[in-house]
Design a protein around this motif. Structure first.
Motif, mmCIF file in Angstrom:
data_model
loop_
_atom_site.group_PDB
_atom_site.id
_atom_site.type_symbol
_atom_site.label_atom_id
_atom_site.label_comp_id
_atom_site.label_asym_id
_atom_site.label_seq_id
_atom_site.Cartn_x
_atom_site.Cartn_y
_atom_site.Cartn_z
ATOM 1 N N UNK A 1 -9.095 7.965 6.780
ATOM 2 C CA UNK A 1 -8.888 7.087 7.917
ATOM 3 C C UNK A 1 -7.583 6.331 7.712
ATOM 4 N N UNK A 2 -6.779 6.273 8.736
ATOM 5 C CA UNK A 2 -5.474 5.610 8.672
ATOM 6 C C UNK A 2 -5.623 4.182 9.177
ATOM 7 N N UNK B 1 -1.126 -3.785 3.321
ATOM 8 C CA UNK B 1 -0.211 -2.846 3.944
ATOM 9 C C UNK B 1 -0.898 -1.647 4.559
ATOM 10 N N UNK B 2 -0.107 -0.586 4.807
ATOM 11 C CA UNK B 2 -0.642 0.650 5.380
ATOM 12 C C UNK B 2 -1.549 1.337 4.367
ATOM 13 N N UNK B 3 -2.552 2.040 4.891
ATOM 14 C CA UNK B 3 -3.528 2.613 3.971
ATOM 15 C C UNK B 3 -4.135 3.893 4.494
ATOM 16 N N UNK C 1 -0.299 0.648 0.559
ATOM 17 C CA UNK C 1 1.143 0.672 0.310
ATOM 18 C C UNK C 1 1.587 -0.415 -0.668
ATOM 19 N N UNK C 2 0.760 -1.436 -0.936
ATOM 20 C CA UNK C 2 1.146 -2.456 -1.906
ATOM 21 C C UNK C 2 0.773 -2.057 -3.337
ATOM 22 N N UNK C 3 0.192 -0.871 -3.514
ATOM 23 C CA UNK C 3 -0.153 -0.394 -4.843
ATOM 24 C C UNK C 3 -1.633 -0.426 -5.161
ATOM 25 N N UNK D 1 -6.910 -3.564 -7.891
ATOM 26 C CA UNK D 1 -6.585 -4.462 -6.786
ATOM 27 C C UNK D 1 -5.330 -5.271 -7.106
ATOM 28 N N UNK D 2 -4.402 -5.214 -6.179
ATOM 29 C CA UNK D 2 -3.132 -5.932 -6.320
ATOM 30 C C UNK D 2 -2.978 -6.854 -5.120
ATOM 31 N N UNK D 3 -2.598 -8.088 -5.384
ATOM 32 C CA UNK D 3 -2.331 -9.044 -4.314
ATOM 33 C C UNK D 3 -1.033 -9.778 -4.618
ATOM 34 N N UNK D 4 -0.459 -10.309 -3.570
ATOM 35 C CA UNK D 4 0.803 -11.030 -3.732
ATOM 36 C C UNK D 4 1.987 -10.091 -3.845
ATOM 37 N N UNK D 5 3.097 -10.625 -4.330
ATOM 38 C CA UNK D 5 4.349 -9.879 -4.428
ATOM 39 C C UNK D 5 4.812 -9.867 -5.882
ATOM 40 N N UNK D 6 5.139 -8.701 -6.348
ATOM 41 C CA UNK D 6 5.531 -8.533 -7.741
ATOM 42 C C UNK D 6 6.783 -9.343 -8.037
ATOM 43 N N UNK D 7 6.740 -10.069 -9.139
ATOM 44 C CA UNK D 7 7.847 -10.928 -9.525
ATOM 45 C C UNK D 7 7.695 -12.360 -9.081
ATOM 46 N N UNK D 8 6.696 -12.622 -8.193
ATOM 47 C CA UNK D 8 6.452 -13.981 -7.726
ATOM 48 C C UNK D 8 5.165 -14.515 -8.345
ATOM 49 N N UNK D 9 4.937 -15.824 -8.186
ATOM 50 C CA UNK D 9 3.786 -16.468 -8.803
ATOM 51 C C UNK D 9 2.467 -16.024 -8.185
ATOM 52 N N UNK D 10 2.475 -15.561 -6.936
ATOM 53 C CA UNK D 10 1.221 -15.188 -6.280
ATOM 54 C C UNK D 10 0.773 -13.770 -6.637
ATOM 55 N N UNK D 11 1.539 -13.099 -7.503
ATOM 56 C CA UNK D 11 1.202 -11.712 -7.849
ATOM 57 C C UNK D 11 0.041 -11.674 -8.848
ATOM 58 N N UNK D 12 -0.900 -10.792 -8.586
ATOM 59 C CA UNK D 12 -2.024 -10.594 -9.514
ATOM 60 C C UNK D 12 -2.469 -9.139 -9.451
ATOM 61 N N UNK D 13 -2.953 -8.660 -10.574
ATOM 62 C CA UNK D 13 -3.436 -7.293 -10.688
ATOM 63 C C UNK D 13 -4.753 -7.319 -11.452
ATOM 64 N N UNK D 14 -5.841 -6.872 -10.784
ATOM 65 C CA UNK D 14 -7.178 -6.951 -11.371
ATOM 66 C C UNK D 14 -7.869 -5.613 -11.155
ATOM 67 N N UNK D 15 -8.577 -5.145 -12.186
ATOM 68 C CA UNK D 15 -9.383 -3.926 -12.066
ATOM 69 C C UNK D 15 -10.850 -4.306 -11.918
#
Length: 869
Positions: free
Chosen positions: A229-230, A237-239, A263-265, A292-306
């Motif tokens: 499903x698009x 982002x797009x998925x 599209x955000x990873x 799961x990735x949220x925020x923008x890489x390189x900024x303080x709001x970036x987080x990556x959780x499995x």
């Protein structure tokens, strides 16, 4: 050369027809001599024909005309129609229906070959080529209907169709269809078409298909691609979601691999297998892993959780293995999985998870039974996980060792001696979900084994009174024990504070045992009181049932019968000592007591019932109802306790009012007062503040169906509308079913009441629950109140609204609310779901085809809860 056209029987007589000779002038020997070569256009099977009406033979043109319920059979082919023309020269059949005066065609040709059956307006069939041409046919292909103007049936069973449509709508004029100029049908397998387009309500839409592939479901599953499903979200982002591959491995289990990618990873993989064996078992196993990735890489709001989620269900048929049973219900996930990956509202508002895998075995005709289980309990908010890996128990039911197998006559007192045995093994883990699959989990595991063997007998000196002496052997086995000693200079490395009472843990195998004699007695009388009303009263009588209960238990302390399991340690600089058990903190505790024990328990149960005649009763038999299901008071007294011998007094009430309103209330009271620190003291509350008891908690819950409460009002309203005004129902209202109108009901009495007001009588339901909980363990109190409601509103026969909502009085806010609107559009369904508040604030709109074969034909829009409003 002899040209052989056909062999067919008519009314039980065989006739052979050729170009050169008549059958009645040729014997079989003569015929065989003249036949030199059989024409390739000849048919080698008998053609059997019949009709209920006219049957005409045209010998000149070699044709047979059959009218009224005509039928022709050739090998495995059967053709039925109102009229059939059988051409013996061309070995063909033409079948057609008959149009009556209203324009309706009756007796349409029906062609049947094996399991394939088609109906058409007219049909042409060739016996030699085994091909047929049908005009205007409608065939059912799984959930869909295939309509074609021209259909050519080929000898291999496939069909070529032209000017056709495919739709899952069964209306005479389909609400939608896919136009297929050319297509090929493989019966029971698939339909393949060339370019086509979607037509909705007769209007061609700019939705073109370069080709079409419609699988026809059979009893055997087939492997294939799962179309993704698009979508698009503001945050991720797009998925592409729910795409993957389905493996039809065997008739007993399958495997579906699905994936989501953004599209955000962010991505997630899910594997699901369903398994089933008739009369044996069925279930499902699933595993999901998300990055799961949220925020923008390189900024303080970036987080990556499995995150992960494991689900498993196993259901065994009750007749599969009599005496043994295996079951599984696993629901396990990391604390962040539901928050970021789940769209189920219940998983967002529920903080507790529980799982279990169990096996049990009983031996018929014996007192033995065995059970083993693995259990999981999880608190998503606290991120804590408790496991039992595994928990095993073996039990021997009650047996009478001094009774013979076939003993008769009066029993001696010692024959009532009963023996039981139980053994338990448990391994417990308390950890956090982030450490669940690490080595540190096993370091904190606690193990324990316990077995007990009680020998008891029961005496009943008089009614409702019993005395039960008992001797119990108890033993425990642990892999660790503790030892405490006094060291005023010791500093705890975990807290970096001085801890003069030091606790050391010793590893190994440690066994402790005890033999505990005890005696217990109980008195459980029942008191009845009945109050009878006057004969003319609807209430015939009220009965009050009182069940008081008093029980006594005494266990002496016999040091010589127990292991030395208790120690003494200095607890302060004044030289005071405290007693502790070397098995403190273990699973089953300590089997022996440190001192003698004795207690008295008191319980009072009240039940209130009534016999009431129904309104306008003619049977003369009253109905028995319960006014109070249960009102109980209980407490206990510890005879040998140093202080605070009275346990808290517990009260509980449960009843149902008007067969609808469920009422439940519980409360606890303490007889003792508090010191300045808020701790209970040995002084009675009455001595402190002249109050008999101190309430520590109180809770009340109400649950009722609001619709049933006002049913009587609705009935009165319906009676009052009999003399109302009238109006003509529109065609749309008649088809939909307007409020207060039923098919066949008088329209003049259906829409207005006796005063001329429009009756609002839309079917609806509402279940309301209210809970209040008051807790005051010391000086501070906490009061929580919640109100919740859920139900449905059926606006029309095809339109319904569902809702779930509530209000938290403590937080002073509306709890997570969910509103859903669904509309049945015959072959389509339309739904709108909205969560306006809470952590899952979102909405989605879906318009899709009902049939599963066209499940990808839909329009969907959503505002995901991952996006910010």
């Amino acid at each position: 050369m002899v040209h052989f056209f056909s062999l067919f029987s008519q009314e039980g007589r065989s006739v052979a027809d050729t170009n050169l000779v008549r059958q009645d002038t040729l014997t079989s020997d003569t015929l065989l001599k003249k036949i030199k070569k059989i024409s390739p256009e000849a048919i080698d099977k008998q053609v059997i024909y019949k009709s209920a009406g006219t049957k005409k033979n045209d010998l000149v043109n070699k044709r047979v005309y059959l009218i009224d319920k005509a039928e022709v059979t050739y090998d495995d082919i059967e053709i039925k129609a109102d009229s059939i023309v059988f051409d013996m020269m061309g070995n063909t059949v033409f079948a057609t229906g008959r149009t009556d005066t209203t324009g309706k065609v009756t007796g349409k040709p029906v062609f049947k070959q094996g399991t394939q059956e088609i109906e058409s307006d007219s049909l042409f069939y060739n016996f030699v080529t085994r091909k047929a041409v049908a005009y205007k046919i409608v065939t059912k292909q799984e959930e869909g209907l295939l309509r074609s103007q021209v259909t050519k049936l080929l000898e291999d069973g496939t069909s070529n169709i032209a000017k056709s449509t495919y739709s899952t709508c069964d209306a005479e004029q389909p609400h939608f269809y896919i136009s297929l100029p050319k297509a090929k049908i493989y019966p029971g397998k698939k339909i393949i078409s060339g370019p086509g387009n979607l037509v909705l309500e007769g209007i061609p839409l700019p939705v073109a298909l370069p080709f079409g592939f419609f699988p026809i479901q059979t009893k055997k599953a087939a492997s294939g691609i799962l179309i993704p499903r698009v979508g698009q979200e503001q945050e991720r982002g797009y998925n592409l979601t729910e795409g993957g591959y389905y493996f039809a491995i065997s008739d007993y289990f399958d495997l579906a691999l699905r994936g989501n990618i953004y599209s955000n990873g962010t991505w997630m993989l899910t594997a699901t297998t369903n398994y089933s064996k008739r009369y044996k078992f069925d279930g499902q196993l699933s595993f999901s892993y998300a990055n799961n990735i949220s925020g923008h890489k390189g900024l303080k709001d970036y987080s990556k959780v499995t995150n992960y989620k494991i689900g498993w269900t196993y259901n065994q048929n009750a007749k599969a293995h009599p005496g043994s049973r295996f079951s599984a219900n696993v629901n396990m996930s990391s604390s962040g999985y539901d928050k970021t990956n789940s769209y189920d509202v219940r998983e967002h508002v529920t903080s507790q998870r529980q799982s279990g895998v169990s096996y049990s075995k009983t031996w018929t005709g014996t007192p033995f039974n065995f059970s083993a289980s693995m259990n999981h309990k999880q608190n998503v908010q606290k991120k804590s996980v408790d496991l039992n890996l595994p928990k095993i128990s073996f039990n021997v039911g009650r047996i009478y060792p001094f009774r013979g197998k076939n003993s008769t006559g009066s029993n001696k007192w010692y024959k009532d001696l009963q023996f039981q045995y139980s053994a338990s093994l448990d391994n417990q883990i308390a950890t956090y979900d982030s450490l669940l699959f690490t080595r540190s989990v096993w370091k904190n595991m606690k193990n324990g084994f316990k077995h007990e063997a009680p020998l008891s007998i029961q005496f009943r000196p008089f009614k409702n009174f019993s005395i039960s002496p008992q001797v119990t052997y108890s033993g425990v086995l642990y892999t660790e024990r503790i030892e405490k000693y006094w060291d005023p200079e010791y500093v705890d490395p975990a807290t970096n504070k001085k801890t003069p009472v030091v606790t050391r843990t010793q590893k190994g195998s440690f066994y402790g045992q005890s033999i505990n004699p005890s005696v217990s007695a109980s008195f459980n009388p029942q008191l009845f009181g009945t109050f009878n009303f006057k004969p003319e009263s609807r209430v015939q009588s009220i009965r009050h049932v009182v069940r008081p209960s008093v029980s006594f238990n005494y266990t002496p302390f016999l040091k010589g019968l127990n292991s030395d399991l208790y120690r003494r340690v200095q607890k302060d600089s004044l030289g005071n000592y405290a007693e502790y058990s070397i098995f403190d903190g273990n699973i089953y505790g300590t089997p022996s007591l440190a001192r003698r024990s004795s207690s008295l328990a008191f319980n009072l149960t009240n039940i209130l019932e009534a016999k009431v005649f129904e309104k306008n009763d003619t049977s003369g038999k009253p109905k028995k109802i319960k006014l109070i299901d249960n009102f109980g008071i209980s407490t206990s007294y510890d005879i040998f306790a140093d202080s605070m011998k009275w346990a808290p007094i517990s009260m509980g009430l449960r009843t149902t009012l008007f067969d609808n309103i469920g009422v439940s209330a519980t409360s606890n009271f303490s007889l003792y007062g508090l010191d300045k620190n808020g701790s209970s003291t040995g002084t009675f509350a009455y001595a402190q503040n002249k109050k008999l008891m101190r309430m520590t908690n109180f809770s009340v819950s109400l649950d009722f169906d609001l619709g049933r409460l006002i049913t009587g009002d609705k009935e009165k309203q319906g009676q009052g509308s009999a003399q109302g005004a009238s109006r003509t129902l529109t065609q749309g209202e008649q088809g939909e079913g307007v409020a207060g109108f039923q098919p066949g009901q008088n329209q003049e009495s259906a829409l207005y009441d006796e005063y001329g007001y429009y009756i609002f009588d839309v079917p609806w339901s509402m279940r309301v629950s209210y809970n209040i909980n008051y807790i005051k363990p010391a000086f501070k109190s906490v009061l929580t109140q919640t109100l919740s409601a859920n139900g449905t509103v059926t606006l029309t026969k095809k339109t319904a609204i569902t809702y779930t909502t509530g209000y938290d009085f403590t937080q002073k806010q509306i709890t997570m609310t969910q509103i859903g609107i669904s509309r049945d559009l015959h072959c389509w369904t339309m739904s709108f779901n909205w969560i306006p508040n809470g952590t899952m604030k979102m909405w989605n709109f879906t318009l899709r085809v009902k049939a599963a074969v066209l499940s990808d034909l839909k329009y969907e829009r959503r505002k995901d809860y991952h996006d910010q409003y």
